[in-house]
Scaffold this motif. Structure first.
Motif, PDB file in Angstrom:
ATOM      1  N   SER A  22      39.837   5.142  34.835  1.00 28.90           N
ATOM      2  CA  SER A  22      39.033   4.762  33.668  1.00 28.90           C
ATOM      3  C   SER A  22      37.617   5.333  33.729  1.00 28.90           C
ATOM      4  O   SER A  22      36.934   5.398  32.712  1.00 28.90           O
ATOM      5  CB  SER A  22      38.923   3.237  33.574  1.00 28.90           C
ATOM      6  OG  SER A  22      38.076   2.742  34.596  1.00 28.90           O
ATOM      7  N   PHE A  24      35.248   3.758  34.806  1.00 28.43           N
ATOM      8  CA  PHE A  24      34.404   2.606  34.452  1.00 28.43           C
ATOM      9  C   PHE A  24      34.238   1.770  35.725  1.00 28.43           C
ATOM     10  O   PHE A  24      35.185   1.150  36.206  1.00 28.43           O
ATOM     11  CB  PHE A  24      35.091   1.802  33.337  1.00 28.43           C
ATOM     12  CG  PHE A  24      34.212   0.795  32.669  1.00 28.43           C
ATOM     13  CD1 PHE A  24      33.129   1.187  31.897  1.00 28.43           C
ATOM     14  CD2 PHE A  24      34.460  -0.577  32.807  1.00 28.43           C
ATOM     15  CE1 PHE A  24      32.317   0.255  31.274  1.00 28.43           C
ATOM     16  CE2 PHE A  24      33.654  -1.526  32.185  1.00 28.43           C
ATOM     17  CZ  PHE A  24      32.588  -1.101  31.416  1.00 28.43           C
ATOM     18  N   VAL A  26      32.747  -1.158  37.964  1.00 24.48           N
ATOM     19  CA  VAL A  26      32.260  -2.525  37.765  1.00 24.48           C
ATOM     20  C   VAL A  26      32.002  -3.197  39.122  1.00 24.48           C
ATOM     21  O   VAL A  26      32.749  -2.985  40.085  1.00 24.48           O
ATOM     22  CB  VAL A  26      33.293  -3.357  36.966  1.00 24.48           C
ATOM     23  CG1 VAL A  26      32.725  -4.717  36.581  1.00 24.48           C
ATOM     24  CG2 VAL A  26      33.766  -2.605  35.726  1.00 24.48           C
ATOM     25  N   ASN A  42      35.884  -3.248  41.023  1.00 30.27           N
ATOM     26  CA  ASN A  42      37.231  -2.984  40.518  1.00 30.27           C
ATOM     27  C   ASN A  42      37.922  -1.949  41.409  1.00 30.27           C
ATOM     28  O   ASN A  42      37.289  -1.020  41.923  1.00 30.27           O
ATOM     29  CB  ASN A  42      37.241  -2.587  39.043  1.00 30.27           C
ATOM     30  CG  ASN A  42      36.370  -1.409  38.677  1.00 30.27           C
ATOM     31  OD1 ASN A  42      35.352  -1.174  39.287  1.00 30.27           O
ATOM     32  ND2 ASN A  42      36.770  -0.672  37.661  1.00 30.27           N
ATOM     33  N   GLU A  44      41.220   0.345  41.121  1.00 31.51           N
ATOM     34  CA  GLU A  44      42.285   0.802  40.226  1.00 31.51           C
ATOM     35  C   GLU A  44      43.463   1.358  41.010  1.00 31.51           C
ATOM     36  O   GLU A  44      43.403   1.546  42.232  1.00 31.51           O
ATOM     37  CB  GLU A  44      41.719   1.854  39.258  1.00 31.51           C
ATOM     38  CG  GLU A  44      40.664   1.250  38.352  1.00 31.51           C
ATOM     39  CD  GLU A  44      40.227   2.149  37.217  1.00 31.51           C
ATOM     40  OE1 GLU A  44      40.496   3.367  37.272  1.00 31.51           O
ATOM     41  OE2 GLU A  44      39.615   1.616  36.266  1.00 31.51           O
ATOM     42  N   THR A  51      45.856  -2.608  38.973  1.00 28.43           N
ATOM     43  CA  THR A  51      44.383  -2.618  39.049  1.00 28.43           C
ATOM     44  C   THR A  51      43.851  -4.035  39.198  1.00 28.43           C
ATOM     45  O   THR A  51      44.360  -4.970  38.589  1.00 28.43           O
ATOM     46  CB  THR A  51      43.814  -1.963  37.765  1.00 28.43           C
ATOM     47  OG1 THR A  51      44.104  -0.572  37.802  1.00 28.43           O
ATOM     48  CG2 THR A  51      42.323  -2.182  37.629  1.00 28.43           C
ATOM     49  N   CYS A  53      40.326  -6.277  38.786  1.00 26.89           N
ATOM     50  CA  CYS A  53      38.947  -6.276  38.276  1.00 26.89           C
ATOM     51  C   CYS A  53      37.967  -6.711  39.352  1.00 26.89           C
ATOM     52  O   CYS A  53      38.325  -7.409  40.312  1.00 26.89           O
ATOM     53  CB  CYS A  53      38.819  -7.248  37.105  1.00 26.89           C
ATOM     54  SG  CYS A  53      39.671  -6.763  35.608  1.00 26.89           S
ATOM     55  N   ALA A  54      36.724  -6.346  39.151  1.00 28.36           N
ATOM     56  CA  ALA A  54      35.662  -6.682  40.097  1.00 28.36           C
ATOM     57  C   ALA A  54      35.544  -8.196  40.306  1.00 28.36           C
ATOM     58  O   ALA A  54      35.360  -8.673  41.438  1.00 28.36           O
ATOM     59  CB  ALA A  54      34.333  -6.131  39.582  1.00 28.36           C
ATOM     60  N   GLU A  55      35.668  -8.939  39.214  1.00 31.45           N
ATOM     61  CA  GLU A  55      35.496 -10.392  39.302  1.00 31.45           C
ATOM     62  C   GLU A  55      36.560 -11.013  40.203  1.00 31.45           C
ATOM     63  O   GLU A  55      36.283 -11.856  41.049  1.00 31.45           O
ATOM     64  CB  GLU A  55      35.608 -11.025  37.906  1.00 31.45           C
ATOM     65  CG  GLU A  55      34.535 -10.595  36.925  1.00 31.45           C
ATOM     66  CD  GLU A  55      34.923  -9.379  36.094  1.00 31.45           C
ATOM     67  OE1 GLU A  55      35.514  -8.423  36.658  1.00 31.45           O
ATOM     68  OE2 GLU A  55      34.614  -9.371  34.901  1.00 31.45           O
ATOM     69  N   ILE A  75      28.167  -9.966  36.631  1.00 35.79           N
ATOM     70  CA  ILE A  75      28.986  -8.758  36.444  1.00 35.79           C
ATOM     71  C   ILE A  75      28.071  -7.636  35.963  1.00 35.79           C
ATOM     72  O   ILE A  75      27.259  -7.832  35.048  1.00 35.79           O
ATOM     73  CB  ILE A  75      30.087  -9.005  35.389  1.00 35.79           C
ATOM     74  CG1 ILE A  75      30.900 -10.254  35.734  1.00 35.79           C
ATOM     75  CG2 ILE A  75      31.007  -7.798  35.270  1.00 35.79           C
ATOM     76  CD1 ILE A  75      31.497 -10.950  34.530  1.00 35.79           C
ATOM     77  N   ALA A  83      29.832  -5.588  30.624  1.00 32.24           N
ATOM     78  CA  ALA A  83      31.270  -5.875  30.789  1.00 32.24           C
ATOM     79  C   ALA A  83      31.443  -7.387  30.792  1.00 32.24           C
ATOM     80  O   ALA A  83      31.050  -8.072  31.745  1.00 32.24           O
ATOM     81  CB  ALA A  83      31.809  -5.275  32.085  1.00 32.24           C
ATOM     82  N   TYR A  84      31.981  -7.902  29.705  1.00 31.87           N
ATOM     83  CA  TYR A  84      32.356  -9.313  29.673  1.00 31.87           C
ATOM     84  C   TYR A  84      33.711  -9.448  30.371  1.00 31.87           C
ATOM     85  O   TYR A  84      34.535  -8.534  30.300  1.00 31.87           O
ATOM     86  CB  TYR A  84      32.441  -9.808  28.230  1.00 31.87           C
ATOM     87  CG  TYR A  84      31.133  -9.745  27.483  1.00 31.87           C
ATOM     88  CD1 TYR A  84      30.100 -10.619  27.786  1.00 31.87           C
ATOM     89  CD2 TYR A  84      30.924  -8.790  26.489  1.00 31.87           C
ATOM     90  CE1 TYR A  84      28.886 -10.546  27.116  1.00 31.87           C
ATOM     91  CE2 TYR A  84      29.714  -8.713  25.812  1.00 31.87           C
ATOM     92  CZ  TYR A  84      28.698  -9.598  26.127  1.00 31.87           C
ATOM     93  OH  TYR A  84      27.506  -9.526  25.462  1.00 31.87           O
ATOM     94  N   PRO A  85      33.954 -10.547  31.052  1.00 29.77           N
ATOM     95  CA  PRO A  85      35.205 -10.665  31.811  1.00 29.77           C
ATOM     96  C   PRO A  85      36.455 -10.682  30.926  1.00 29.77           C
ATOM     97  O   PRO A  85      36.432 -11.216  29.818  1.00 29.77           O
ATOM     98  CB  PRO A  85      35.058 -11.997  32.559  1.00 29.77           C
ATOM     99  CG  PRO A  85      33.878 -12.680  31.982  1.00 29.77           C
ATOM    100  CD  PRO A  85      33.063 -11.698  31.231  1.00 29.77           C
ATOM    101  N   CYS A  86      37.531 -10.109  31.439  1.00 29.95           N
ATOM    102  CA  CYS A  86      38.802 -10.077  30.701  1.00 29.95           C
ATOM    103  C   CYS A  86      39.464 -11.458  30.777  1.00 29.95           C
ATOM    104  O   CYS A  86      39.069 -12.339  31.559  1.00 29.95           O
ATOM    105  CB  CYS A  86      39.719  -8.996  31.266  1.00 29.95           C
ATOM    106  SG  CYS A  86      40.531  -9.457  32.817  1.00 29.95           S
TER     107      CYS A  86
HETATM  108  N1  THU Z   1      37.086  -4.186  34.620  1.00 30.86           N
HETATM  109  C1  THU Z   1      36.493  -5.018  35.512  1.00 30.86           C
HETATM  110  O1  THU Z   1      36.532  -4.780  36.724  1.00 30.86           O
HETATM  111  N2  THU Z   1      35.858  -6.120  35.040  1.00 30.86           N
HETATM  112  C2  THU Z   1      35.667  -6.396  33.722  1.00 30.86           C
HETATM  113  O2  THU Z   1      35.039  -7.378  33.397  1.00 30.86           O
HETATM  114  C3  THU Z   1      36.233  -5.516  32.701  1.00 30.86           C
HETATM  115  C4  THU Z   1      37.144  -4.457  33.199  1.00 30.86           C
HETATM  116  C5  THU Z   1      37.694  -2.946  35.116  1.00 30.86           C
HETATM  117  C6  THU Z   1      39.194  -2.885  35.088  1.00 30.86           C
HETATM  118  C7  THU Z   1      39.413  -1.377  35.042  1.00 30.86           C
HETATM  119  O3  THU Z   1      39.352  -0.873  36.359  1.00 30.86           O
HETATM  120  C8  THU Z   1      38.222  -0.845  34.285  1.00 30.86           C
HETATM  121  O4  THU Z   1      37.239  -1.861  34.337  1.00 30.86           O
HETATM  122  C9  THU Z   1      38.518  -0.493  32.850  1.00 30.86           C
HETATM  123  O5  THU Z   1      39.133  -1.530  32.189  1.00 30.86           O
END
Ligand code: THU
Length: 125
Positions: A22, A24, A26, A42, A44, A51, A53-55, A75, A83-86
């Motif tokens: 990605s 991206f 985090v 994060n 991946e 994958t 996430c960082a949280e 975050i 980046a708001y949490p998923c």
């Molecule tokens: N991701 C996070 O680690 N935390 C978030 O709050 C949003 C998304 C990561 C997951 C993936 O590796 C990348 O960001 C793109 O979605």
């Protein structure tokens, strides 16, 4: 531990992010009830679905070391975008920090939300 300090720790953690798919990156910094901080990034995978996430990395690190109660999680991203949490991470936050706060930085301003306002009706057993 101030919200700003926690955001700074999340930014540092984003440097370790593994995000070749990605691009991206985090980081998260999680504060335990007794003042200890766990960070995460994060991680991946080529399968995408594996994958993490960082949280969740930060929360699972903490839980795997015996901590189960958290007050805040910050975050941050390497590129500065918010980046708001998923939903999956919010479900995990509901488990271990239902009365906790989520801290993000947007346009150089700190925003604080409760887990409850971001995820008012999560799954419960
Ligand atoms: N991701 C996070 O680690 N935390 C978030 O709050 C949003 C998304 C990561 C997951 C993936 O590796 C990348 O960001 C793109 O979605």
């Amino acid at each position: 531990m101030t919200d700003l300090e926690l955001i700074q720790m999340a930014k540092n953690a984003a440097e370790y992010a593994y995000a070749p798919y990605s691009d991206f990156y985090v980081g998260a910094a999680l504060l335990t009830e007794d003042g200890k901080v766990f960070t995460g990034c994060n991680v991946e995978n080529a399968s995408f679905g594996a994958t993490n996430c960082a949280e969740r990395t930060a929360i699972f690190k903490a839980v795997s070391e015996g901590y189960r109660s958290f007050t805040k999680i910050a975050i941050a991203t390497r590129n500065g975008s918010v980046a708001y949490p998923c939903g999956v991470c919010l479900q995990v936050m509901q488990e271990f920090m239902p009365n906790g706060n989520v801290i993000v930085e947007k346009d150089d301003l700190i925003e604080t939300y409760t887990v409850k306002e971001l995820f008012p009706k999560g799954f419960v057993l």
